[in-house]
Write an enzyme that holds these catalytic residues in place. Sequence first.
Site, mmCIF file in Angstrom:
data_model
loop_
_atom_site.group_PDB
_atom_site.id
_atom_site.type_symbol
_atom_site.label_atom_id
_atom_site.label_comp_id
_atom_site.label_asym_id
_atom_site.label_seq_id
_atom_site.Cartn_x
_atom_site.Cartn_y
_atom_site.Cartn_z
ATOM 1 N N ASN A 37 0.815 -1.208 0.000
ATOM 2 C CA ASN A 37 0.000 0.000 0.000
ATOM 3 C C ASN A 37 0.855 1.266 0.000
ATOM 4 O O ASN A 37 1.671 1.478 0.887
ATOM 5 C CB ASN A 37 -0.916 -0.016 1.235
ATOM 6 C CG ASN A 37 -2.004 1.021 1.171
ATOM 7 O OD1 ASN A 37 -2.067 1.832 0.242
ATOM 8 N ND2 ASN A 37 -2.873 1.017 2.166
ATOM 9 N N HIS A 122 -13.401 -4.059 12.484
ATOM 10 C CA HIS A 122 -12.994 -2.726 12.913
ATOM 11 C C HIS A 122 -14.218 -1.882 13.248
ATOM 12 O O HIS A 122 -15.184 -1.836 12.476
ATOM 13 C CB HIS A 122 -12.210 -2.020 11.803
ATOM 14 C CG HIS A 122 -10.923 -2.684 11.447
ATOM 15 N ND1 HIS A 122 -10.123 -2.237 10.424
ATOM 16 C CD2 HIS A 122 -10.282 -3.750 11.985
ATOM 17 C CE1 HIS A 122 -9.054 -3.015 10.343
ATOM 18 N NE2 HIS A 122 -9.131 -3.936 11.271
ATOM 19 N N ASP A 212 -5.341 -0.768 18.510
ATOM 20 C CA ASP A 212 -4.082 -0.592 17.787
ATOM 21 C C ASP A 212 -3.486 0.766 18.128
ATOM 22 O O ASP A 212 -4.057 1.804 17.794
ATOM 23 C CB ASP A 212 -4.357 -0.682 16.283
ATOM 24 C CG ASP A 212 -3.094 -0.677 15.432
ATOM 25 O OD1 ASP A 212 -2.000 -0.549 16.007
ATOM 26 O OD2 ASP A 212 -3.218 -0.801 14.199
ATOM 27 N N HIS A 214 -0.592 1.658 16.947
ATOM 28 C CA HIS A 214 0.038 1.992 15.671
ATOM 29 C C HIS A 214 1.426 2.603 15.817
ATOM 30 O O HIS A 214 1.759 3.600 15.165
ATOM 31 C CB HIS A 214 -0.870 2.900 14.838
ATOM 32 C CG HIS A 214 -0.908 2.497 13.390
ATOM 33 N ND1 HIS A 214 -0.422 3.285 12.380
ATOM 34 C CD2 HIS A 214 -1.359 1.363 12.787
ATOM 35 C CE1 HIS A 214 -0.594 2.671 11.218
ATOM 36 N NE2 HIS A 214 -1.153 1.506 11.442
ATOM 37 N N GLU A 238 -2.137 -3.652 20.292
ATOM 38 C CA GLU A 238 -1.374 -3.930 19.078
ATOM 39 C C GLU A 238 -0.357 -2.833 18.792
ATOM 40 O O GLU A 238 -0.653 -1.646 18.941
ATOM 41 C CB GLU A 238 -2.349 -4.058 17.899
ATOM 42 C CG GLU A 238 -1.703 -4.312 16.561
ATOM 43 C CD GLU A 238 -2.722 -4.332 15.436
ATOM 44 O OE1 GLU A 238 -2.297 -4.230 14.263
ATOM 45 O OE2 GLU A 238 -3.930 -4.447 15.707
ATOM 46 N N ARG A 285 1.831 -10.911 13.937
ATOM 47 C CA ARG A 285 0.822 -10.229 13.132
ATOM 48 C C ARG A 285 1.182 -10.100 11.656
ATOM 49 O O ARG A 285 0.488 -9.409 10.912
ATOM 50 C CB ARG A 285 0.628 -8.808 13.700
ATOM 51 C CG ARG A 285 -0.055 -8.756 15.042
ATOM 52 C CD ARG A 285 -1.549 -8.724 14.883
ATOM 53 N NE ARG A 285 -1.970 -7.519 14.193
ATOM 54 C CZ ARG A 285 -2.792 -7.495 13.147
ATOM 55 N NH1 ARG A 285 -3.283 -8.594 12.637
ATOM 56 N NH2 ARG A 285 -3.125 -6.337 12.590
ATOM 57 N N HIS A 314 -2.222 -10.284 9.683
ATOM 58 C CA HIS A 314 -2.675 -8.951 9.282
ATOM 59 C C HIS A 314 -3.684 -9.074 8.138
ATOM 60 O O HIS A 314 -3.411 -9.734 7.134
ATOM 61 C CB HIS A 314 -1.450 -8.152 8.834
ATOM 62 C CG HIS A 314 -1.671 -6.696 8.596
ATOM 63 N ND1 HIS A 314 -2.462 -5.893 9.380
ATOM 64 C CD2 HIS A 314 -1.172 -5.881 7.628
ATOM 65 C CE1 HIS A 314 -2.441 -4.662 8.928
ATOM 66 N NE2 HIS A 314 -1.668 -4.632 7.860
ATOM 67 N N ASP A 318 -6.201 -3.341 2.373
ATOM 68 C CA ASP A 318 -5.200 -3.248 1.319
ATOM 69 C C ASP A 318 -4.412 -4.538 1.120
ATOM 70 O O ASP A 318 -3.420 -4.543 0.409
ATOM 71 C CB ASP A 318 -4.255 -2.067 1.561
ATOM 72 C CG ASP A 318 -3.718 -2.028 2.971
ATOM 73 O OD1 ASP A 318 -2.997 -2.964 3.361
ATOM 74 O OD2 ASP A 318 -4.018 -1.062 3.693
#
Length: 404
Positions: A37, A122, A212, A214, A238, A285, A314, A318
């Site tokens: 992506n 989500h 998450d 991130h 996460e 993941r 994961h 995308d």
Amino acid sequence: MKIVDARVIVTCPGRNFVTLKVTTDEGLTGLGDATLNGREQAVVGYLAEHVAPLLIGLDPHRIEDTWQYLYRGAYWRRGPVTMAAIAAVDVALWDVKAKAAGLPLYQLLGGASRERIRAYGHADGRDVPELLDAVRARLDQGYRAVRIQTGVPGLKAVYGVHDTTADGSAVPHQQARPLVEDWDTDAYLRHLPGVFEAVRAEFGPELPLLHDAHHRLTPIQAARLGRDLEPYRPFWLEDCTPAENQEALRLVRRHTTTPLAVGEVFNTVHDYQTLITEQLIDYVRSAVTHFGGVTPLRKLSDFAAQHQIKTAIHGPEDISPVGTAAALHLDLAVHNFGIQEYAGHSPLAGEVFPHAYTFADGHLHPGDAPGLGVELDEALAAAHPYRPAYLPVNRLRDGTVHDW
């Protein structure tokens, strides 16, 4: 059997997807996902100019040998572009092998270890009431586990919260330049425990809740957040801190019992060695698409299993349906499966990539069609050509570039 053709096909049915199609002299075809992506064309060039010519004349059944040839033979190892290209070849060859056997891929991986695959979806909102509505929507769709993300007061754009236009439709993924999001770690750390408290109060203690971070926290910040969330029993936290520095997870682990999930940006087993051998995480993941394919991810699963660590491949929007299917075949086969992320795809993407996998009652199954169980409608794919797109970038309030 020999490979006689290897072509790269790029299409954008709402998202850009890069697919490798391998054809053999016996008429069997295999598909592999090479989507990276925001850097799709880099993988297209790597595949089309450097890898595809090497495949012509090879025996598609020699999957392990081909993987080692592409990984070791290039000298320049690892990295997302290289590993996405290798993944596409690997998955396409597994697709061919399973079709030649007349079996779904999971049967070649040892058969099913379970009847179905638990998935999480989500849910996000600009504020807590909007998030609660999103959780209800996911539960109505059948999900039995939900990742929760919410806006942070004072911030304009935050990871995981889908912005909308004035008519309520989603902001298009394609951007001429990266979208810039803003960030304030202290505001986030103050806000998030209250989000979990509100969701728990509304939906009770049994619903698995994931979150998450991130990669945005330092190790001590991540440790503080993990401890603050403990009363709400999250399923996991996460990517709490950038894990390229694997030793940093030692500090997090010492200070919280919140389960930790890491690895969606990892490309090889070397990125995990300390994390797994010291049991610093609970879930691996990595995506089939970005980790070099089914072959190395199966090995990672076995390595993790020796240390009581589970898989959680994961599965964002995308990753194409080809990559999703490959993940599901692994999920069904490996013993130490944990949970599967399933963001789903647009109806149009489902038409471009007709597939046998199904979602029902909060669970997935890859189906029993030979191979991956995914096809590619090339005419429809061609009607939706590549469109330039970027992932967002992130800046602190003073303008400093931060982790996105």
